[in-house]
Structures are given as C-alpha cells and as structure tokens.
Write a protein that holds these residues in place. Structure first.
Motif, short mmCIF file in Angstrom:
data_model
loop_
_atom_site.label_atom_id
_atom_site.label_comp_id
_atom_site.label_asym_id
_atom_site.label_seq_id
_atom_site.Cartn_x
_atom_site.Cartn_y
_atom_site.Cartn_z
N GLY A 172 0.83 -1.20 0.00
CA GLY A 172 0.00 0.00 0.00
C GLY A 172 0.86 1.24 0.00
O GLY A 172 1.80 1.36 0.79
N VAL A 173 0.54 2.18 -0.90
CA VAL A 173 1.33 3.40 -1.04
C VAL A 173 0.40 4.61 -0.99
O VAL A 173 -0.52 4.71 -1.80
CB VAL A 173 2.13 3.41 -2.37
CG1 VAL A 173 2.91 4.70 -2.54
CG2 VAL A 173 3.05 2.20 -2.45
N ASP A 174 0.64 5.51 -0.04
CA ASP A 174 -0.16 6.74 0.04
C ASP A 174 0.71 8.00 0.07
O ASP A 174 0.21 9.09 0.25
CB ASP A 174 -1.11 6.72 1.24
CG ASP A 174 -0.39 6.76 2.58
OD1 ASP A 174 0.86 6.85 2.62
OD2 ASP A 174 -1.09 6.71 3.61
N SER A 210 4.63 4.63 4.30
CA SER A 210 4.37 3.85 3.09
C SER A 210 5.60 3.81 2.19
O SER A 210 5.82 2.81 1.50
CB SER A 210 3.14 4.37 2.33
OG SER A 210 3.42 5.50 1.55
N GLU A 211 6.41 4.85 2.20
CA GLU A 211 7.67 4.82 1.45
C GLU A 211 8.58 3.74 2.00
O GLU A 211 9.20 2.99 1.25
CB GLU A 211 8.37 6.18 1.50
CG GLU A 211 7.67 7.25 0.71
CD GLU A 211 8.39 8.59 0.77
OE1 GLU A 211 9.45 8.69 1.42
OE2 GLU A 211 7.88 9.54 0.15
N ALA A 248 7.60 1.10 3.70
CA ALA A 248 6.98 -0.19 3.39
C ALA A 248 7.30 -0.60 1.95
O ALA A 248 7.60 -1.77 1.68
CB ALA A 248 5.47 -0.10 3.60
N THR A 304 5.90 8.49 -5.69
CA THR A 304 6.47 7.76 -4.56
C THR A 304 7.32 6.60 -5.03
O THR A 304 8.44 6.40 -4.54
CB THR A 304 5.35 7.26 -3.62
OG1 THR A 304 4.59 8.38 -3.15
CG2 THR A 304 5.93 6.51 -2.42
N VAL A 364 2.40 -3.03 4.40
CA VAL A 364 1.88 -1.69 4.63
C VAL A 364 2.73 -0.99 5.68
O VAL A 364 3.42 -1.64 6.46
CB VAL A 364 0.40 -1.70 5.09
CG1 VAL A 364 -0.51 -2.18 3.99
CG2 VAL A 364 0.22 -2.51 6.36
N GLY A 365 2.63 0.33 5.68
CA GLY A 365 3.26 1.11 6.74
C GLY A 365 2.39 1.06 7.98
O GLY A 365 1.20 0.77 7.92
N GLY A 382 -0.53 5.74 7.93
CA GLY A 382 -0.43 6.54 6.71
C GLY A 382 -0.71 8.00 6.98
O GLY A 382 -0.58 8.49 8.10
N SER A 398 -3.82 -0.52 8.83
CA SER A 398 -2.89 -1.63 9.05
C SER A 398 -3.46 -2.62 10.06
O SER A 398 -3.31 -3.83 9.91
CB SER A 398 -1.51 -1.13 9.48
OG SER A 398 -1.59 -0.29 10.60
N GLU A 404 7.36 3.06 10.89
CA GLU A 404 8.07 4.23 10.38
C GLU A 404 9.32 4.51 11.22
O GLU A 404 9.26 4.56 12.44
CB GLU A 404 7.15 5.43 10.39
CG GLU A 404 7.78 6.69 9.85
CD GLU A 404 6.82 7.88 9.90
OE1 GLU A 404 7.28 8.98 9.58
OE2 GLU A 404 5.64 7.70 10.25
#
Length: 150
Positions: free
Chosen positions: A10-12, A17-18, A20, A73, A111-112, A115, A128, A144
C-alpha cells in the motif's frame, strides 16, 4: 515450476508507506518476486456536508491525485529502473478494502504502520490493524523510522 511470489504494498505517499515500499522491494528482490504497488482513492467524507456538494472534478480529481502520488512515490523510493518488476494500480474505495481485494492470491501484503490519516504516536493505524485481522495472506507492517534529529 515455482510460482513467482506477488507482493502487494500500500502506497499513500506517507513516510511509512515509502518505507513499506522499500521493504517490499528488498524482499521481492531476495525471493524473486514482483510488486503490486496499490494506491486507493475515495471522495472525502466531508463533501456534501453543509451544502458543499461534490467538488469540481476538473479542479480536484482524487483518482488522478492518487495516481500521481503513487508514481512519484515509486520513483522517489526505487528510481526509474527498479531491480524488480513493479506494477502500479490505483483502486477506488477506502484503503483497507482496496488492499484486501488486491491481496487476494498474493504471497504477502506490506503496509506502513500508519499513513497520512494517522495520529502522531499511534503505533498501528486503523488500516494496518484492519489488514492484519482480515487479510487473505501474511501481512508485514513496517514501522516508520524517524530521523535521528527527531
């Protein structure tokens, strides 16, 4: 013949998320897998409140914004020539629902820990946490890392 592991991430655009995404790419490289980078979008819940109505989609298009954030990203984290195959997909709906759908048949979901909607200090965000309870595959939650100056 061994199947190629598909890793969904998952990227937001958030720092979590970076991280992750970086973790997922490193893992995919180690196991010979591929990455499905997923960004979800939906209309903000406050549209329609107080008579505001739906925004002018010529000015604010959440799907385009999610796609742009995803592409930027991925490029920022892995560059223009990643070591593994990465597909980018923008999906409608809330993040948890989109990631659960994307994770069907995947080897791993990454996932991070929180987010862009997360509260500072929360160890595990609502998305998450939901994913760890309902995902159809193993889930890795990347916490993170903060800069040393923080």
């Amino acid at each position: 013949m061994r199947a190629i592991p598909r890793i969904v991430v998952g990227v937001d655009g958030s720092p979590a998320s970076e991280q992750a995404l970086q973790w997922a790419v490193d893992y995919a490289e180690a196991v010979g897998g591929t990455i499905d980078a997923i960004a979800a979008w939906e209309y903000p819940a406050f549209y329609g409140w107080a008579g505001q109505g739906v925004p002018n989609l010529d000015v604010v298009n959440p799907e385009e914004l999610a796609g742009k954030t995803l592409s930027e990203t991925v490029t920022r984290v892995v560059g223009s020539a990643p070591a593994v195959q990465i597909s980018e997909r923008v999906m409608p709906g809330n993040a948890a629902r989109a990631l659960l759908e994307a994770a069907e048949g995947a080897a791993l979901l990454v996932v991070g820990s929180r987010g862009l909607g997360g509260f500072a200090g929360v160890l595990l965000g609502s998305v998450s946490r939901h994913l760890t309870e309902h995902a159809p595959c193993p889930v890795v939650v990347v916490r993170e890392r903060h800069a040393a100056s923080e």
